[in-house]
Design a protein around this motif. Sequence first.
Motif, PDB file in Angstrom:
ATOM      1  N   ALA A   1       0.817  -1.219   0.000  1.00 53.87           N
ATOM      2  CA  ALA A   1       0.000   0.000   0.000  1.00 53.87           C
ATOM      3  C   ALA A   1       0.848   1.266   0.000  1.00 53.87           C
ATOM      4  O   ALA A   1       0.483   2.267  -0.627  1.00 53.87           O
ATOM      5  CB  ALA A   1      -0.941   0.002   1.196  1.00 53.87           C
ATOM      6  N   ASP A   2       1.982   1.264   0.706  1.00 53.80           N
ATOM      7  CA  ASP A   2       2.807   2.474   0.749  1.00 53.80           C
ATOM      8  C   ASP A   2       3.304   2.843  -0.639  1.00 53.80           C
ATOM      9  O   ASP A   2       3.255   4.014  -1.036  1.00 53.80           O
ATOM     10  CB  ASP A   2       3.978   2.290   1.722  1.00 53.80           C
ATOM     11  N   LYS A   3       3.750   1.853  -1.408  1.00 53.12           N
ATOM     12  CA  LYS A   3       4.239   2.122  -2.766  1.00 53.12           C
ATOM     13  C   LYS A   3       3.105   2.636  -3.646  1.00 53.12           C
ATOM     14  O   LYS A   3       3.296   3.549  -4.466  1.00 53.12           O
ATOM     15  CB  LYS A   3       4.855   0.862  -3.373  1.00 53.12           C
ATOM     16  N   MET A   4       1.911   2.044  -3.483  1.00 55.60           N
ATOM     17  CA  MET A   4       0.767   2.461  -4.296  1.00 55.60           C
ATOM     18  C   MET A   4       0.383   3.908  -4.014  1.00 55.60           C
ATOM     19  O   MET A   4       0.142   4.698  -4.936  1.00 55.60           O
ATOM     20  CB  MET A   4      -0.423   1.543  -4.019  1.00 55.60           C
ATOM     21  N   VAL A   5       0.332   4.274  -2.735  1.00 54.98           N
ATOM     22  CA  VAL A   5      -0.079   5.631  -2.366  1.00 54.98           C
ATOM     23  C   VAL A   5       0.939   6.656  -2.872  1.00 54.98           C
ATOM     24  O   VAL A   5       0.572   7.698  -3.435  1.00 54.98           O
ATOM     25  CB  VAL A   5      -0.247   5.743  -0.839  1.00 54.98           C
ATOM     26  N   LEU A   6       2.207   6.364  -2.697  1.00 59.09           N
ATOM     27  CA  LEU A   6       3.244   7.286  -3.162  1.00 59.09           C
ATOM     28  C   LEU A   6       3.185   7.443  -4.681  1.00 59.09           C
ATOM     29  O   LEU A   6       3.372   8.543  -5.211  1.00 59.09           O
ATOM     30  CB  LEU A   6       4.622   6.789  -2.727  1.00 59.09           C
ATOM     31  N   ARG A   7       2.911   6.341  -5.385  1.00 60.81           N
ATOM     32  CA  ARG A   7       2.815   6.405  -6.846  1.00 60.81           C
ATOM     33  C   ARG A   7       1.573   7.186  -7.281  1.00 60.81           C
ATOM     34  O   ARG A   7       1.609   7.942  -8.250  1.00 60.81           O
ATOM     35  CB  ARG A   7       2.796   4.990  -7.420  1.00 60.81           C
ATOM     36  N   MET A   8       0.463   7.018  -6.559  1.00 66.25           N
ATOM     37  CA  MET A   8      -0.756   7.769  -6.882  1.00 66.25           C
ATOM     38  C   MET A   8      -0.517   9.270  -6.864  1.00 66.25           C
ATOM     39  O   MET A   8      -1.110  10.022  -7.650  1.00 66.25           O
ATOM     40  CB  MET A   8      -1.856   7.439  -5.861  1.00 66.25           C
ATOM     41  N   HIS A   9       0.343   9.712  -5.946  1.00 68.53           N
ATOM     42  CA  HIS A   9       0.570  11.146  -5.785  1.00 68.53           C
ATOM     43  C   HIS A   9       1.872  11.619  -6.444  1.00 68.53           C
ATOM     44  O   HIS A   9       2.322  12.745  -6.191  1.00 68.53           O
ATOM     45  CB  HIS A   9       0.562  11.493  -4.296  1.00 68.53           C
ATOM     46  N   ASN A  10       2.445  10.762  -7.293  1.00 69.20           N
ATOM     47  CA  ASN A  10       3.661  11.121  -8.041  1.00 69.20           C
ATOM     48  C   ASN A  10       4.759  11.656  -7.125  1.00 69.20           C
ATOM     49  O   ASN A  10       5.436  12.642  -7.443  1.00 69.20           O
ATOM     50  CB  ASN A  10       3.339  12.151  -9.128  1.00 69.20           C
ATOM     51  N   ALA A  11       4.911  11.007  -5.974  1.00 67.94           N
ATOM     52  CA  ALA A  11       5.927  11.451  -5.018  1.00 67.94           C
ATOM     53  C   ALA A  11       7.310  11.031  -5.500  1.00 67.94           C
ATOM     54  O   ALA A  11       7.494   9.928  -6.022  1.00 67.94           O
ATOM     55  CB  ALA A  11       5.639  10.844  -3.646  1.00 67.94           C
ATOM     56  N   ARG A  12       8.279  11.898  -5.333  1.00 68.00           N
ATOM     57  CA  ARG A  12       9.671  11.588  -5.715  1.00 68.00           C
ATOM     58  C   ARG A  12      10.529  11.560  -4.455  1.00 68.00           C
ATOM     59  O   ARG A  12      10.453  12.436  -3.604  1.00 68.00           O
ATOM     60  CB  ARG A  12      10.211  12.614  -6.715  1.00 68.00           C
ATOM     61  N   GLU A  13      11.338  10.527  -4.367  1.00 69.90           N
ATOM     62  CA  GLU A  13      12.189  10.365  -3.191  1.00 69.90           C
ATOM     63  C   GLU A  13      13.356  11.349  -3.243  1.00 69.90           C
ATOM     64  O   GLU A  13      13.942  11.584  -4.303  1.00 69.90           O
ATOM     65  CB  GLU A  13      12.704   8.943  -3.089  1.00 69.90           C
ATOM     66  N   VAL A  14      13.691  11.913  -2.076  1.00 64.32           N
ATOM     67  CA  VAL A  14      14.809  12.858  -1.977  1.00 64.32           C
ATOM     68  C   VAL A  14      15.760  12.387  -0.882  1.00 64.32           C
ATOM     69  O   VAL A  14      15.419  11.524  -0.066  1.00 64.32           O
ATOM     70  CB  VAL A  14      14.315  14.290  -1.680  1.00 64.32           C
ATOM     71  N   ASP A  15      16.940  12.972  -0.885  1.00 63.76           N
ATOM     72  CA  ASP A  15      17.930  12.618   0.133  1.00 63.76           C
ATOM     73  C   ASP A  15      18.687  13.872   0.567  1.00 63.76           C
ATOM     74  O   ASP A  15      18.288  14.997   0.214  1.00 63.76           O
ATOM     75  CB  ASP A  15      18.897  11.553  -0.397  1.00 63.76           C
ATOM     76  N   ALA A  16      19.766  13.682   1.311  1.00 62.11           N
ATOM     77  CA  ALA A  16      20.519  14.822   1.847  1.00 62.11           C
ATOM     78  C   ALA A  16      21.171  15.645   0.752  1.00 62.11           C
ATOM     79  O   ALA A  16      21.510  16.810   0.979  1.00 62.11           O
ATOM     80  CB  ALA A  16      21.579  14.320   2.826  1.00 62.11           C
ATOM     81  N   ARG A  17      21.322  15.074  -0.424  1.00 61.28           N
ATOM     82  CA  ARG A  17      21.938  15.819  -1.529  1.00 61.28           C
ATOM     83  C   ARG A  17      20.905  16.605  -2.326  1.00 61.28           C
ATOM     84  O   ARG A  17      21.134  17.756  -2.692  1.00 61.28           O
ATOM     85  CB  ARG A  17      22.673  14.846  -2.458  1.00 61.28           C
ATOM     86  N   THR A  18      19.740  16.015  -2.588  1.00 60.68           N
ATOM     87  CA  THR A  18      18.743  16.657  -3.445  1.00 60.68           C
ATOM     88  C   THR A  18      17.814  17.612  -2.694  1.00 60.68           C
ATOM     89  O   THR A  18      17.248  18.524  -3.302  1.00 60.68           O
ATOM     90  CB  THR A  18      17.896  15.582  -4.157  1.00 60.68           C
ATOM     91  N   ALA A  19      17.611  17.394  -1.390  1.00 61.87           N
ATOM     92  CA  ALA A  19      16.764  18.290  -0.584  1.00 61.87           C
ATOM     93  C   ALA A  19      17.340  18.363   0.817  1.00 61.87           C
ATOM     94  O   ALA A  19      16.737  17.866   1.781  1.00 61.87           O
ATOM     95  CB  ALA A  19      15.322  17.802  -0.568  1.00 61.87           C
ATOM     96  N   PRO A  20      18.519  18.975   0.974  1.00 63.00           N
ATOM     97  CA  PRO A  20      19.242  18.906   2.256  1.00 63.00           C
ATOM     98  C   PRO A  20      18.475  19.470   3.446  1.00 63.00           C
ATOM     99  O   PRO A  20      18.469  18.862   4.523  1.00 63.00           O
ATOM    100  CB  PRO A  20      20.533  19.693   1.978  1.00 63.00           C
ATOM    101  N   ASP A  21      17.834  20.629   3.291  1.00 58.32           N
ATOM    102  CA  ASP A  21      17.153  21.243   4.431  1.00 58.32           C
ATOM    103  C   ASP A  21      16.006  20.366   4.930  1.00 58.32           C
ATOM    104  O   ASP A  21      15.876  20.103   6.133  1.00 58.32           O
ATOM    105  CB  ASP A  21      16.626  22.630   4.048  1.00 58.32           C
TER     106      ASP A  21
END
Length: 292
Positions: free
Chosen positions: A49-69
């Motif tokens: 379900a977690d993967k499905m929900v994130l995909r439904m909302h076009n969520a993109r994963e970030v990390d300390a390099r791409t979204a440090p704050d």
Amino acid sequence: MSGYIRTAVLLAALTALFMAAGWLLGGRGGMMIALLVAVGMNLFAYWNADKMVLRMHNAREVDARTAPDFYNLVARLAEQAQLPMPRVYIIDTDQPNAFATGRNPQNAAVAATTGLLSRLSAEEVAGVMAHELAHVRNRDTLIMTITATIAGALSMLANFGLFFGGGSDNRNNPLGFIGVILTVILAPLAAMLVQMAISRSREYEADRVGAEICGRPLWLAAALEKIEAFSKRIDYGAAERNPATAHMFIINPLHAHAVDSLFSTHPKTANRVAALQRMAGVAPAQGRGPWG
């Protein structure tokens, strides 16, 4: 503990409702099939379900390099909450909002919209993400995703019954076409009410625990007021297309279309803010958090 007992009772009621809908459509055989489907969907929801929900909302994963704050903020809050570091996502939409998902703290994810990060202060964002981590710590994320899955399945079952269960020669249907009509009308409505009750009971607790995690109840109170104000005038297309996920957000993302408050999946924001203000007044020593 009483909150968890109440939630367990509500989840049992939702499963029983699913079985009752199966009985109305197909008698004892339909009820057993509905039970098997409910168990299967719960297992599927547990793992996916977690993967499905994130995909439904076009969520993109970030990390300390791409979204440090933002990433570092979540990391500090997770440490404060004594939780494993969750996966962190950003959703490209202007409405400020956020949710958490995942079957347990070891497999959790938190997501915030670009609107949340741009329209709220750093302190308010901290309050919001602390609320989402509270859902993770309380294991609400699994409860809410399973609830959404069963509620969605009920709607599908009702539609299936409308097309295939209403024949007069269907001897397995105890009430005939009347049973089909009752299922089509009442089952999704009852599922919505149970879903609403589960979500409302967990939101108050997540507010309380989230305020403890960030150390400043008024940060979350201010964030809730801002998010509600923006959600009333900024549409959120992905949420409108997937209304079964609305209860997962910190504020109902469907407010832009004036959802009837009687069927809202969230408590009134004014009541939540008042509870947080009382918390700040009763325990002013909790006003100091990891940011100062």
